[in-house]
Design an enzyme around this catalytic site. Structure first.
Site, PDB file in Angstrom:
ATOM      1  N   HIS A  61       0.830  -1.209   0.000  1.00  0.00           N
ATOM      2  CA  HIS A  61       0.000   0.000   0.000  1.00  0.00           C
ATOM      3  C   HIS A  61       0.867   1.263   0.000  1.00  0.00           C
ATOM      4  O   HIS A  61       1.217   1.805   1.031  1.00  0.00           O
ATOM      5  CB  HIS A  61      -0.874  -0.047   1.263  1.00  0.00           C
ATOM      6  CG  HIS A  61      -2.049   0.883   1.200  1.00  0.00           C
ATOM      7  ND1 HIS A  61      -3.280   0.535   1.680  1.00  0.00           N
ATOM      8  CD2 HIS A  61      -2.181   2.133   0.720  1.00  0.00           C
ATOM      9  CE1 HIS A  61      -4.127   1.537   1.505  1.00  0.00           C
ATOM     10  NE2 HIS A  61      -3.475   2.524   0.927  1.00  0.00           N
ATOM     11  N   HIS A  63       1.371   5.170  -1.825  1.00  0.00           N
ATOM     12  CA  HIS A  63       0.901   6.253  -2.707  1.00  0.00           C
ATOM     13  C   HIS A  63       2.131   6.933  -3.295  1.00  0.00           C
ATOM     14  O   HIS A  63       2.890   7.567  -2.579  1.00  0.00           O
ATOM     15  CB  HIS A  63       0.033   7.249  -1.932  1.00  0.00           C
ATOM     16  CG  HIS A  63      -1.249   6.641  -1.439  1.00  0.00           C
ATOM     17  ND1 HIS A  63      -2.358   6.520  -2.237  1.00  0.00           N
ATOM     18  CD2 HIS A  63      -1.573   6.083  -0.242  1.00  0.00           C
ATOM     19  CE1 HIS A  63      -3.336   5.929  -1.554  1.00  0.00           C
ATOM     20  NE2 HIS A  63      -2.881   5.649  -0.340  1.00  0.00           N
ATOM     21  N   LEU A  64       2.304   6.766  -4.597  1.00  0.00           N
ATOM     22  CA  LEU A  64       3.520   7.281  -5.250  1.00  0.00           C
ATOM     23  C   LEU A  64       3.332   8.699  -5.771  1.00  0.00           C
ATOM     24  O   LEU A  64       4.301   9.368  -6.099  1.00  0.00           O
ATOM     25  CB  LEU A  64       3.919   6.367  -6.409  1.00  0.00           C
ATOM     26  CG  LEU A  64       4.131   4.892  -6.061  1.00  0.00           C
ATOM     27  CD1 LEU A  64       4.595   4.131  -7.300  1.00  0.00           C
ATOM     28  CD2 LEU A  64       5.157   4.752  -4.960  1.00  0.00           C
ATOM     29  N   ASN A  95      -4.929   5.982  -6.951  1.00  0.00           N
ATOM     30  CA  ASN A  95      -5.582   7.298  -6.877  1.00  0.00           C
ATOM     31  C   ASN A  95      -4.652   8.434  -7.284  1.00  0.00           C
ATOM     32  O   ASN A  95      -4.445   9.390  -6.555  1.00  0.00           O
ATOM     33  CB  ASN A  95      -6.164   7.551  -5.481  1.00  0.00           C
ATOM     34  CG  ASN A  95      -5.108   7.550  -4.389  1.00  0.00           C
ATOM     35  OD1 ASN A  95      -4.037   7.000  -4.569  1.00  0.00           O
ATOM     36  ND2 ASN A  95      -5.404   8.195  -3.272  1.00  0.00           N
ATOM     37  N   ASP A 155      -9.059   2.613  -3.365  1.00  0.00           N
ATOM     38  CA  ASP A 155      -8.495   3.151  -2.116  1.00  0.00           C
ATOM     39  C   ASP A 155      -8.553   4.677  -2.049  1.00  0.00           C
ATOM     40  O   ASP A 155      -8.284   5.368  -3.017  1.00  0.00           O
ATOM     41  CB  ASP A 155      -7.035   2.724  -1.947  1.00  0.00           C
ATOM     42  CG  ASP A 155      -6.458   3.254  -0.651  1.00  0.00           C
ATOM     43  OD1 ASP A 155      -7.060   3.002   0.401  1.00  0.00           O
ATOM     44  OD2 ASP A 155      -5.434   3.956  -0.701  1.00  0.00           O
ATOM     45  N   HIS A 182     -11.050  -0.124   0.825  1.00  0.00           N
ATOM     46  CA  HIS A 182     -10.865   0.913   1.843  1.00  0.00           C
ATOM     47  C   HIS A 182     -12.218   0.958   2.571  1.00  0.00           C
ATOM     48  O   HIS A 182     -13.172   1.540   2.061  1.00  0.00           O
ATOM     49  CB  HIS A 182     -10.546   2.234   1.145  1.00  0.00           C
ATOM     50  CG  HIS A 182     -10.578   3.449   2.007  1.00  0.00           C
ATOM     51  ND1 HIS A 182      -9.470   4.242   2.210  1.00  0.00           N
ATOM     52  CD2 HIS A 182     -11.575   4.029   2.722  1.00  0.00           C
ATOM     53  CE1 HIS A 182      -9.791   5.249   3.009  1.00  0.00           C
ATOM     54  NE2 HIS A 182     -11.064   5.149   3.334  1.00  0.00           N
ATOM     55  N   HIS A 235      -5.660  -1.327   5.347  1.00  0.00           N
ATOM     56  CA  HIS A 235      -5.463  -0.583   6.609  1.00  0.00           C
ATOM     57  C   HIS A 235      -6.570  -0.779   7.656  1.00  0.00           C
ATOM     58  O   HIS A 235      -7.302   0.146   7.977  1.00  0.00           O
ATOM     59  CB  HIS A 235      -5.237   0.903   6.341  1.00  0.00           C
ATOM     60  CG  HIS A 235      -6.115   1.549   5.311  1.00  0.00           C
ATOM     61  ND1 HIS A 235      -7.475   1.383   5.294  1.00  0.00           N
ATOM     62  CD2 HIS A 235      -5.813   2.358   4.271  1.00  0.00           C
ATOM     63  CE1 HIS A 235      -7.973   2.074   4.286  1.00  0.00           C
ATOM     64  NE2 HIS A 235      -6.983   2.669   3.650  1.00  0.00           N
ATOM     65  N   ASP A 308       0.694   2.411   3.841  1.00  0.00           N
ATOM     66  CA  ASP A 308      -0.197   3.502   3.441  1.00  0.00           C
ATOM     67  C   ASP A 308       0.587   4.810   3.343  1.00  0.00           C
ATOM     68  O   ASP A 308       0.100   5.881   3.708  1.00  0.00           O
ATOM     69  CB  ASP A 308      -1.396   3.650   4.405  1.00  0.00           C
ATOM     70  CG  ASP A 308      -2.513   4.491   3.783  1.00  0.00           C
ATOM     71  OD1 ASP A 308      -2.401   4.852   2.601  1.00  0.00           O
ATOM     72  OD2 ASP A 308      -3.495   4.784   4.498  1.00  0.00           O
ATOM     73  N   HIS A 312       2.515  14.304   1.362  1.00  0.00           N
ATOM     74  CA  HIS A 312       1.787  15.550   1.141  1.00  0.00           C
ATOM     75  C   HIS A 312       2.753  16.724   1.229  1.00  0.00           C
ATOM     76  O   HIS A 312       3.665  16.721   2.055  1.00  0.00           O
ATOM     77  CB  HIS A 312       0.674  15.731   2.172  1.00  0.00           C
ATOM     78  CG  HIS A 312      -0.516  14.865   1.920  1.00  0.00           C
ATOM     79  ND1 HIS A 312      -1.322  15.008   0.810  1.00  0.00           N
ATOM     80  CD2 HIS A 312      -1.028  13.829   2.619  1.00  0.00           C
ATOM     81  CE1 HIS A 312      -2.290  14.095   0.848  1.00  0.00           C
ATOM     82  NE2 HIS A 312      -2.126  13.365   1.928  1.00  0.00           N
TER      83      HIS A 312
END
Lengths: 437, 320
Positions: A61, A63-64, A95, A155, A182, A235, A308, A312
């Site tokens: 899990h 997020h790239l 996403n 997700d 999710h 998660h 996860d 940001h």
């Protein structure tokens, strides 16, 4: 030099049942020997006395942010962070912008991962077009693409429409692919800022009840039974979800689950300063939930630790709490948090930890060359110093973002070397970037 | 005295009493022909309001001016400022760079004053944050209650209405409980968090069973949009079950009081005749807000100056 001899480490490989002191030889990309007193030949010797050698970690899990938010993270920087954290494979969440709902996006992400060459970048496809929860994404084409997608998820959102959930599960059966959820009932969780409980009531922040997760988990377990689809719950954060999974597994359901390090490390008490770095979805829960997740990891109810990892930008997290986006970094702190929170206090042993970080997630994704130490197979290997104490320094992370809630925290357990397909991506605790590998 | 006022959690019973006593002294300034003290001369206070507010902003502005501080007013709609304007943090740093001594902040996002206090050296006073707290409202309410009741111990206070979304309720419960009062939260279960029992208050869903016993009936504003969120069926039903009208008020004890933080929705939580009845101290609350805010600014900004003892003496002399 393309040969290494890792000498005298404790070799932990749950896939083969191995847990012994031995030498591991890596040559020309593969593991060429595991045993006592292997000769060094022309190999560079790594004295690993007191260290642990395990199969490289696999993150289910991640997020790239690429494509779409390359200011926050790229496939290259996430890969570097993953390697620094001991990972040799990561699974990119869909996403992005554009959403990974077609084979062309899936192949692009996969190809950029290959080009970077620090970890295997696997791709999770979206279940629905644009994550709208209503129209099926190009599931079969993503399965058949070069990216060979095996896991599908919306997700970031739970699938709200139960009929859509049922139909996609039925469709996925054709490919024996995984429906990953999710779990969040959107209406119950609407505008929620943190876990609903004493603290949300006192802080005046709208709560996300544990029941928002529990309800969707229960629905999906029922639909997986109905359809025969493989189900993976992302998660897992609540005690009752863990209990639902425990019962479903006892009944023989084809269900797997993961938990994130922050969900077994932090509670909603961390929200009392209104620090947006503590904002994450699912939210940090109550201490009884943390205990239940920990027990679930120990007793096999939860199959994998997944980060996860959610980068940001500083300006996005530096906002008023209710405007800041949820999510925190995870790749570079997952091992140490797991070690400090789970192994050191005796909740689980090293062999179980390796199962959670490597063996099981590799099996879930169906990665043959990951999650085990077999002679003749690709050398995806991590060397860990289990006694190293270190302090998390957000500014020195490989990630392009800085949003870790663990800055300044002292942890035990550190990645010393990572080998990806027989080449070092981390050496003596130093990450080697693309150019130097 | 504390540097920032973010929550009523920060104040002990003794500190609250000190704030109220000081307010008592300062209140007489209002009755003098020249309504000004030199205490905060040369100090700069900024009203940073991200939500529309009339009484709180004016009250703080007047309080600061009566103490001779320079006052800057900065108002922004929190939504539009997020969409296109300067970020909250940049605004905070801008004010800091201009050498502001205190920032009075009203914000729609719970916890915004806590964040601000981490970013600036100035004192931060919470003038209402989201659904979290409104400490100066609680202090002026305590001040107003004290004008009628000598002792908070065993005082029975019913706070009626939308507790869930109310910053006034959170601060008042803390202040009243700290001072020893007996607080009952009254309203439909959809508007009272179940966890509120942990705050030291009791919960009731039946105003009629509580009203006869209460020394104070404190009514909260019911936002009309809550009806659309299905928190209760209609404003009419709300008024019938949890509104204070003259029929219910007639059942209250002889010396009991009616309070409201404003702005009122007459005909919903309170009927027009009750709001204007002799037992209503709603306008006293507004008037007392000024003295309490002067007291806080005086104690928080004036109290820690090297010459503070002299200032206090000067002040007392002027007041004699």
């Amino acid at each position: 030099m393309s040969a290494w001899l890792i000498k005298g480490a404790r070799v932990v490989d749950p896939a083969s049942g191995r847990d012994e002191t031995a030498d591991v030889r890596i040559a020309d990309g593969s593991i060429t020997g595991i045993g006592s007193d292997l000769g060094d030949g022309k190999a560079e010797v790594i004295d690993a006395d007191g260290a642990i050698v395990a199969p490289g970690f696999v993150d289910l899990h991640t997020h790239l942010r690429e494509p779409g938010r390359e200011d926050e993270e790229t496939i290259a920087t996430a890969s570097a962070g993953a390697a620094a954290g001991g990972y040799t494979a990561i699974c990119a969440m869909p996403n992005t912008d554009p959403v990974c709902d077609t084979s062309s996006v899936a192949e692009k992400v996969w190809a950029l991962g290959r080009e970077t060459g620090l970890v295997d970048v696997r791709v999770a496809g979206a279940l629905s077009r644009g994550l709208d929860g209503a129209v099926m994404a190009d599931i079969g084409e993503m399965v058949r693409s070069a990216a060979r997608v095996t896991m599908f998820t919306d997700d970031g959102h739970g699938v709200q429409d139960s009929l859509f959930a049922r139909r996609t599960m039925e469709y996925l059966v054709a490919f024996d692919a995984i429906y990953a959820e999710h779990c969040e009932d959107a209406a119950l969780a609407a505008d929620g800022q943190m876990h609903e409980g004493d603290r949300s009531a006192a802080l005046g922040l709208r709560g996300i009840p544990a029941e928002a997760e529990e309800l969707m988990a229960a629905r999906d377990i029922a639909l997986a039974r109905l359809t025969g689809c493989r189900l993976h719950l992302l998660h897992v954060s609540c005690a009752r979800t863990v209990e639902l999974v425990r019962r479903a597994k006892a009944e023989g359901a084809r269900i797997t689950t993961e938990a994130a390090p922050h969900h077994f490390t932090l509670t909603d008490a961390a929200l009392e300063t209104y620090d947006p770095l503590m904002k994450v979805n699912p939210p940090l829960r109550a201490s009884e939930d943390v205990d239940a997740v920990t027990r679930g990891l120990a007793d096999g109810t939860i199959d994998a630790i997944a980060t996860d990892h959610a980068p940001h930008a500083v300006e996005e997290k530096d906002q008023e709490f209710s405007y800041a986006p949820p999510g925190m970094l995870g790749l570079e702190t997952a091992l140490a948090l797991s070690f400090t929170q789970l192994v050191e206090p005796g909740h689980l042993d090293l062999s179980r930890l390796v199962e959670l970080l490597s063996t099981n997630p590799a099996r879930i994704l169906g990665l043959d060359e990951q999650g085990s130490l077999e002679i003749g197979s690709a050398a995806n290997v991590v060397v860990i110093d289990p006694s190293a104490r270190w302090t998390v320094d957000a500014s020195s992370l490989q990630s392009k973002s800085r949003n870790t809630p663990f800055n300044g925290r002292e942890l035990t357990g550190r990645v010393v070397h990572t080998f990806f397909r027989g080449r070092p991506t981390v050496q003596d605790g130093k990450a080697l970037n693309e150019a130097t590998v | 005295m504390i540097k920032h006022l973010l929550s009523m959690d920060q104040l002990s019973a003794d500190q609250i009493t000190h704030v109220l006593d000081t307010a008592e002294q300062l209140r007489s300034v209002t009755d003098r022909p020249i309504k000004k003290l030199p205490t905060l001369r040369g100090r700069t206070v900024c009203n940073l309001f991200y939500e529309a507010s009339t009484r709180t902003r004016i009250s703080f502005e007047l309080a600061a001016k009566r103490l001779s501080a320079d006052v800057i007013n900065f108002s922004a709609d929190s939504k539009s400022s997020v969409a296109k304007g300067e970020s909250f943090k940049d605004t905070a740093w801008t004010l800091e760079a201009m050498g502001v001594d205190a920032i009075i902040v009203r914000h729609g996002s719970s916890g915004a004053p806590h964040q601000l206090a981490r970013w600036v050296k100035a004192s931060v006073l919470n003038a209402g944050d989201g659904s979290h707290e409104h400490p100066t409202q609680a202090l002026l309410d305590l001040f107003s209650i004290r004008q009628h009741f000598k002792d908070f111990e065993a005082l029975k206070v019913a706070i009626v209405g939308d507790i869930l979304h109310s910053r006034v309720a959170r601060s008042n419960v803390k202040g009243l409980v700290t001072m020893g009062a007996d607080v009952t939260l009254v309203g439909p279960p959809t508007l009272i968090p179940a966890q509120a029992t942990r705050w030291g208050a009791t919960i009731s869903h039946d105003l009629d069973s509580v009203i006869g016993d209460a020394d104070i009936c404190y009514l909260l504003r019911v936002q009309k949009e809550r009806q659309n969120e299905q928190l209760f069926p209609s404003l009419r039903e709300y008024a019938a079950l949890w509104g204070l009208d003259s029929r219910r008020q007639a059942r209250m004890k002889p010396d009991s009081l009616v309070m409201h933080p404003g702005p009122m929705n007459r005909g919903v939580e309170i009927s027009a005749d009750v709001s204007e009845s002799p037992r209503s101290i709603i306008l006293d609350q507004v008037a007392n807000g000024l003295a309490v805010r002067m007291s806080l600014l005086y104690l928080m900004l004036g109290g820690d100056r090297p010459d503070s003892t002299e200032t206090v003496r000067e002040l007392t002399e002027q007041l004699v």
